[in-house]
Design an enzyme around this catalytic site. Structure first.
Site, PDB file in Angstrom:
ATOM      1  N   LYS A 163     -92.915 107.943  80.424  1.00  0.00           N
ATOM      2  CA  LYS A 163     -92.110 107.446  81.539  1.00  0.00           C
ATOM      3  C   LYS A 163     -92.327 105.958  81.796  1.00  0.00           C
ATOM      4  O   LYS A 163     -93.451 105.485  81.835  1.00  0.00           O
ATOM      5  CB  LYS A 163     -92.462 108.235  82.803  1.00  0.00           C
ATOM      6  CG  LYS A 163     -91.537 107.970  83.967  1.00  0.00           C
ATOM      7  CD  LYS A 163     -91.453 109.182  84.858  1.00  0.00           C
ATOM      8  CE  LYS A 163     -90.491 109.007  85.991  1.00  0.00           C
ATOM      9  NZ  LYS A 163     -89.140 108.656  85.625  1.00  0.00           N
ATOM     10  N   GLY A 177    -100.211 104.306  82.083  1.00  0.00           N
ATOM     11  CA  GLY A 177    -100.457 104.385  80.646  1.00  0.00           C
ATOM     12  C   GLY A 177     -99.307 103.826  79.833  1.00  0.00           C
ATOM     13  O   GLY A 177     -99.509 103.095  78.858  1.00  0.00           O
ATOM     14  N   CYS A 178     -98.100 104.129  80.238  1.00  0.00           N
ATOM     15  CA  CYS A 178     -96.918 103.669  79.503  1.00  0.00           C
ATOM     16  C   CYS A 178     -96.749 102.158  79.626  1.00  0.00           C
ATOM     17  O   CYS A 178     -96.334 101.496  78.669  1.00  0.00           O
ATOM     18  CB  CYS A 178     -95.667 104.400  79.987  1.00  0.00           C
ATOM     19  SG  CYS A 178     -95.780 106.195  79.700  1.00  0.00           S
ATOM     20  N   THR A 179     -97.097 101.610  80.776  1.00  0.00           N
ATOM     21  CA  THR A 179     -97.022 100.165  80.964  1.00  0.00           C
ATOM     22  C   THR A 179     -98.070  99.475  80.101  1.00  0.00           C
ATOM     23  O   THR A 179     -97.773  98.476  79.424  1.00  0.00           O
ATOM     24  CB  THR A 179     -97.204  99.805  82.455  1.00  0.00           C
ATOM     25  OG1 THR A 179     -96.159 100.443  83.208  1.00  0.00           O
ATOM     26  CG2 THR A 179     -97.153  98.311  82.679  1.00  0.00           C
ATOM     27  N   ALA A 207     -96.864  99.589  76.442  1.00  0.00           N
ATOM     28  CA  ALA A 207     -95.734  98.687  76.208  1.00  0.00           C
ATOM     29  C   ALA A 207     -96.181  97.225  76.203  1.00  0.00           C
ATOM     30  O   ALA A 207     -95.729  96.428  75.372  1.00  0.00           O
ATOM     31  CB  ALA A 207     -94.653  98.907  77.265  1.00  0.00           C
TER      32      ALA A 207
END
Length: 153
Positions: free
Chosen positions: A34, A39-41, A44
Site C-alpha cells: 500500500k 514499509g512501502c515508503t 520506494a
C-alpha cells in the site's frame, strides 16, 4: 495467459500489458501492499535512491500495488519518487506473480499482497524472485542480484 499479457494501469491511467512496460529491458518489478505506509515508503525511497545505479546496469525499476493511479501520483509527489508505479486494482498481476496469499497482521489472518520482488530479463522471463521480503535494505540486495545477472549474461 502469461504474466506478460496481464493488464495493469500505467502512471497516465492507460491500460497496458506487462509486455508493454518491460519493452525489451531488464526490469526490477517489486510488489508492495500500500502507498504511503511506513514499509512501502521506505522501500520506494530506497529504490529511488538506487535508481541511477540500476539504470547504469540497464535496468528499469517498477513498483506495483492495488492502489489507484491517483494514489500513486500523490505517493510519488509526496516522497519525490523517481521509479515507475503500476496500478493493479484487481490484483491480477500480483496474483499471477504469486505475490498474493495468507498474511497475518496484529494476530488477524487475511488474504492480501505479499511484499515480493522479481527480476525480468529483456524477454520478460522471471530470472530471479524473492517472496516475503523485508522493506528496509531490500533495494540494495536487489541491486547486487541485478549486478550478478548482468555480469553472467
Amino acid at each position: 495467459m502469461g504474466i506478460l499479457e496481464v493488464r495493469v494501469f500505467d502512471e497516465d491511467g492507460k491500460e497496458v500489458t506487462l509486455r508493454d512496460v518491460v519493452k525489451g529491458r531488464w526490469t526490477v518489478l517489486y510488489v508492495y501492499p500500500k502507498d504511503n505506509t511506513p514499509g512501502c515508503t521506505t522501500e520506494a525511497k530506497e529504490f529511488t535512491e538506487l535508481l541511477p545505479e540500476f539504470e547504469r546496469l540497464g535496468f528499469q525499476v517498477i513498483g506495483v500495488s492495488k492502489d489507484s493511479v491517483e494514489s500513486h501520483r500523490r505517493f510519488k509527489e509526496k516522497h519525490g519518487l523517481k521509479i515507475k508505479l503500476l496500478s493493479d486494482p484487481n490484483a491480477e498481476l500480483i496474483k499471477a506473480l504469486g505475490a498474493w496469499g495468507r498474511r497475518k497482521s496484529y494476530g488477524r489472518e487475511y488474504e492480501g499482497v505479499i511484499r515480493s520482488t522479481f527480476i525480468l530479463n529483456p524477454d520478460g522471463e522471471i530470472v530471479w524472485k524473492k517472496i516475503k521480503v523485508r522493506a528496509k535494505g531490500h533495494a540494495a540486495k536487489v541491486l547486487e542480484e541485478a549486478r550478478e545477472l548482468v555480469e553472467d549474461s
